[in-house]
Design an enzyme around this catalytic site. Structure first.
Site, PDB file in Angstrom:
ATOM      1  N   HIS A 165       4.467 -16.803 109.298  1.00 44.69           N
ATOM      2  CA  HIS A 165       5.622 -16.199 109.585  1.00 44.69           C
ATOM      3  C   HIS A 165       6.527 -16.537 110.762  1.00 44.69           C
ATOM      4  O   HIS A 165       7.216 -16.345 111.525  1.00 44.69           O
ATOM      5  CB  HIS A 165       5.221 -14.575 110.581  1.00 44.69           C
ATOM      6  CG  HIS A 165       4.165 -13.842 109.683  1.00 44.69           C
ATOM      7  ND1 HIS A 165       4.551 -12.923 108.771  1.00 44.69           N
ATOM      8  CD2 HIS A 165       2.898 -13.915 109.484  1.00 44.69           C
ATOM      9  CE1 HIS A 165       3.503 -12.443 108.194  1.00 44.69           C
ATOM     10  NE2 HIS A 165       2.563 -13.280 108.715  1.00 44.69           N
ATOM     11  N   SER A 286      27.693 -36.151 116.983  1.00 44.31           N
ATOM     12  CA  SER A 286      28.749 -35.171 117.178  1.00 44.31           C
ATOM     13  C   SER A 286      30.081 -35.892 117.795  1.00 44.31           C
ATOM     14  O   SER A 286      29.895 -36.656 118.666  1.00 44.31           O
ATOM     15  CB  SER A 286      28.249 -33.851 117.900  1.00 44.31           C
ATOM     16  OG  SER A 286      29.372 -33.482 118.469  1.00 44.31           O
ATOM     17  N   LYS A 292      24.153 -35.254 121.269  1.00 43.48           N
ATOM     18  CA  LYS A 292      23.741 -34.767 119.617  1.00 43.48           C
ATOM     19  C   LYS A 292      23.155 -35.694 118.853  1.00 43.48           C
ATOM     20  O   LYS A 292      23.897 -36.907 118.845  1.00 43.48           O
ATOM     21  CB  LYS A 292      24.796 -33.715 118.890  1.00 43.48           C
ATOM     22  CG  LYS A 292      25.215 -32.388 119.482  1.00 43.48           C
ATOM     23  CD  LYS A 292      24.187 -31.689 119.177  1.00 43.48           C
ATOM     24  CE  LYS A 292      24.828 -30.211 118.751  1.00 43.48           C
ATOM     25  NZ  LYS A 292      24.027 -29.405 118.065  1.00 43.48           N
ATOM     26  N   GLU A 299      19.481 -31.595 106.251  1.00 46.68           N
ATOM     27  CA  GLU A 299      20.358 -30.254 106.030  1.00 46.68           C
ATOM     28  C   GLU A 299      20.901 -30.242 104.507  1.00 46.68           C
ATOM     29  O   GLU A 299      21.205 -29.256 103.917  1.00 46.68           O
ATOM     30  CB  GLU A 299      21.664 -30.121 106.950  1.00 46.68           C
ATOM     31  CG  GLU A 299      20.973 -29.774 108.300  1.00 46.68           C
ATOM     32  CD  GLU A 299      22.185 -29.892 109.442  1.00 46.68           C
ATOM     33  OE1 GLU A 299      22.381 -30.973 110.094  1.00 46.68           O
ATOM     34  OE2 GLU A 299      22.733 -28.898 109.629  1.00 46.68           O
TER      35      GLU A 299
END
Ligand code: ARG
Length: 467
Positions: A165, A286, A292, A299
């Site tokens: 979970h 970024s 970043k 992704e």
């Protein structure tokens, strides 16, 4: 003199019947050359095998056979050299090759199409192409397994939290976690191998749909092209696309595995976890936030699985309800299959790159494993094993201990013996031995369990099975 002999035919392949040219939009919707040119090597290999068989069966003269084989060889060279001009007017790869052959060797080119049709030709080419794609994919999956095994061996004893979970559940080893993906890839390879086995039958010689009256030798062409045998039913052979569906289904499942792994990499790289780090090679910055480091490759692997699943559903939908035998609908099989092969190969390569690149933050993993009362099950097991409590009662006692620790804002191991005995007076000092995360994982020695010694053995075993 009739019109048709006076002017060049509208179409070299069926100009006898057709006087008019296709509408521009007809040509556009009908032509597949823009994508099926990728079948050129398989198309030429199929034609060469067919030609050689026709000569052996005395359906074609040796002289014509030689001219055809030579011409095909030259065409292959032209395509490989980027000098071949693909023409939409010639619709597809089969007719582009044949037309060029006619330019090169004259009317003998027209004899190559004896005892075959584009229907068995395309089915043969496409099976050959997918067979190569399966073999390439298998090599990549194996390499990815090898990379995962390397990291698993390095981290056989590295403790991290295991989740259910997405809540911290029990400590596991990072090596054990990575080995889970080695197993998934093993099944993915098995599915591809099954698909390859069923795919490896040769449609060539089924002709348009009914077979042929020429005395061809289908066993010979099948063997020449590396197929196990010719297909058994000519109608099935030209209308079956199961092999592409199976390939896509196997690829979609593999993609789901890669996507789950990608998601874990994304989570592990995030601020809440910091379990692993990817180098500059597999992240991007970024343009506005200088701090970043984004796991873009992961992704995109996560996202591209959508294409794999979409392509499968697309072709299933094309095939559904198609009457036997061939229908032009089936030309829609190639683009999604090519897209699946390209996407899968890209995702496997990117995942492999990330596995080799990632470094584990052992301290962060261990600290996280120590949070979240991850050894509560070990405590309950101890109450069963040492004190003889029924598991349900042990679960209850442990729950009270967790509640107490939570109230005090400490870990289970930081409760005093007195505090524990206040909840159950039978508890004794050795309980502290099982509250440590390293002893927890070390105790999980059941077959397939997470103990470091198991992981070491599992790595060796997986190398035997997969590499
Ligand atoms: N380009 C076609 C395809 O990919 C080749 C087969 C054409 N057959 C036909 N009967 N029109 O399916």
């Amino acid at each position: 003199m009739s019109e048709s002999t006076a002017s060049p035919p509208a179409n070299a392949a069926w100009g006898g019947r057709f006087a008019g040219r296709p509408a521009e939009i007809m040509e556009r919707i009908n032509a597949s050359i823009d994508f099926d040119k990728r079948l050129f090597a398989e198309d030429i290999a199929g034609s060469k095998a067919h030609c050689a068989m026709l000569v052996r069966q005395k359906i074609l003269s040796a002289e014509d056979g030689e001219a055809i084989a030579g011409g095909l060889e030259q065409i292959l060279g032209e395509i490989l050299a980027g000098k071949f001009v693909f023409k939409r007017a010639h619709e597809d790869i089969h007719m582009n090759v044949e037309q060029r052959l006619a330019e090169l060797i004259g009317p003998a080119a027209g004899r190559l199409h004896t005892a075959r049709s584009r229907n068995d030709q395309v089915a043969t080419d496409f099976r050959l192409w997918l067979r190569n794609a399966i073999d390439r994919g298998d090599r990549q999956m194996q390499a990815l397994q090898a990379a995962l095994l390397g990291q698993a061996e390095r981290h056989a004893a590295t403790v991290m939290p295991g989740f259910t979970h997405l809540q911290i559940a029990q400590p596991v080893t990072f090596g054990h976690h990575l080995l889970a993906y080695v197993e998934m890839l093993g099944r993915d390879r098995g599915r591809m191998a099954d698909c390859r086995k069923r795919l490896n039958e040769c449609p060539l010689g089924s002709a348009a749909l009914a077979g042929t009256s020429f005395p061809i030798d289908r066993h010979a062409t099948a063997a020449a092209l590396g197929f196990d045998r010719p297909t058994a039913n000519s109608l099935d052979a030209v209308s079956d696309r199961d092999f592409a569906l199976e390939y896509m289904a196997a690829a979609a499942i593999a993609g789901v595995h890669l996507s789950r792994f990608a998601e874990e990499i994304i989570l592990w790289c995030s601020d809440g976890f910091r379990f692993v780090a990817l180098s500059d090679a597999f992240t991007s910055g970024s343009s506005i936030m200088p701090q970043k480091r984004n796991p873009d490759a992961a992704e995109l692997v996560r996202a591209k699985t959508g294409r794999l699943a979409g392509a499968l559903v697309g072709l299933l939908t094309v095939m559904k309800g198609l009457p036997l035998a061939y229908g032009k609908d089936m030309q829609e099989d190639k683009e999604p299959s090519f897209e699946v092969a390209d996407t899968l190969e890209l995702c496997l390569a990117a995942t492999m790159g990330m596995v080799l690149d990632l470094t584990a933050n052992e301290a962060a993993m261990r600290a996280a494993a120590e949070r979240g009362f991850s050894t509560a099950t070990d405590l309950a097991d101890w109450l069963v094993r040492v004190l003889g409590l029924p598991f349900r009662e042990a679960h209850h006692v442990t729950g009270s201990l967790v509640k107490r620790a939570e109230e005090r804002g400490v870990q289970l191991a930081q409760l005093s013996l007195a505090e524990m005995q206040a909840i159950d007076q039978r508890i004794t000092n050795p309980v502290f031995d099982v509250l440590d995360v390293a002893s927890s994982v070390a105790s999980r020695t059941s077959f397939g369990g997470t103990a470091p010694e198991n992981v070491e053995r599992a790595v060796a075993n997986a190398r035997e099975r997969f590499l």
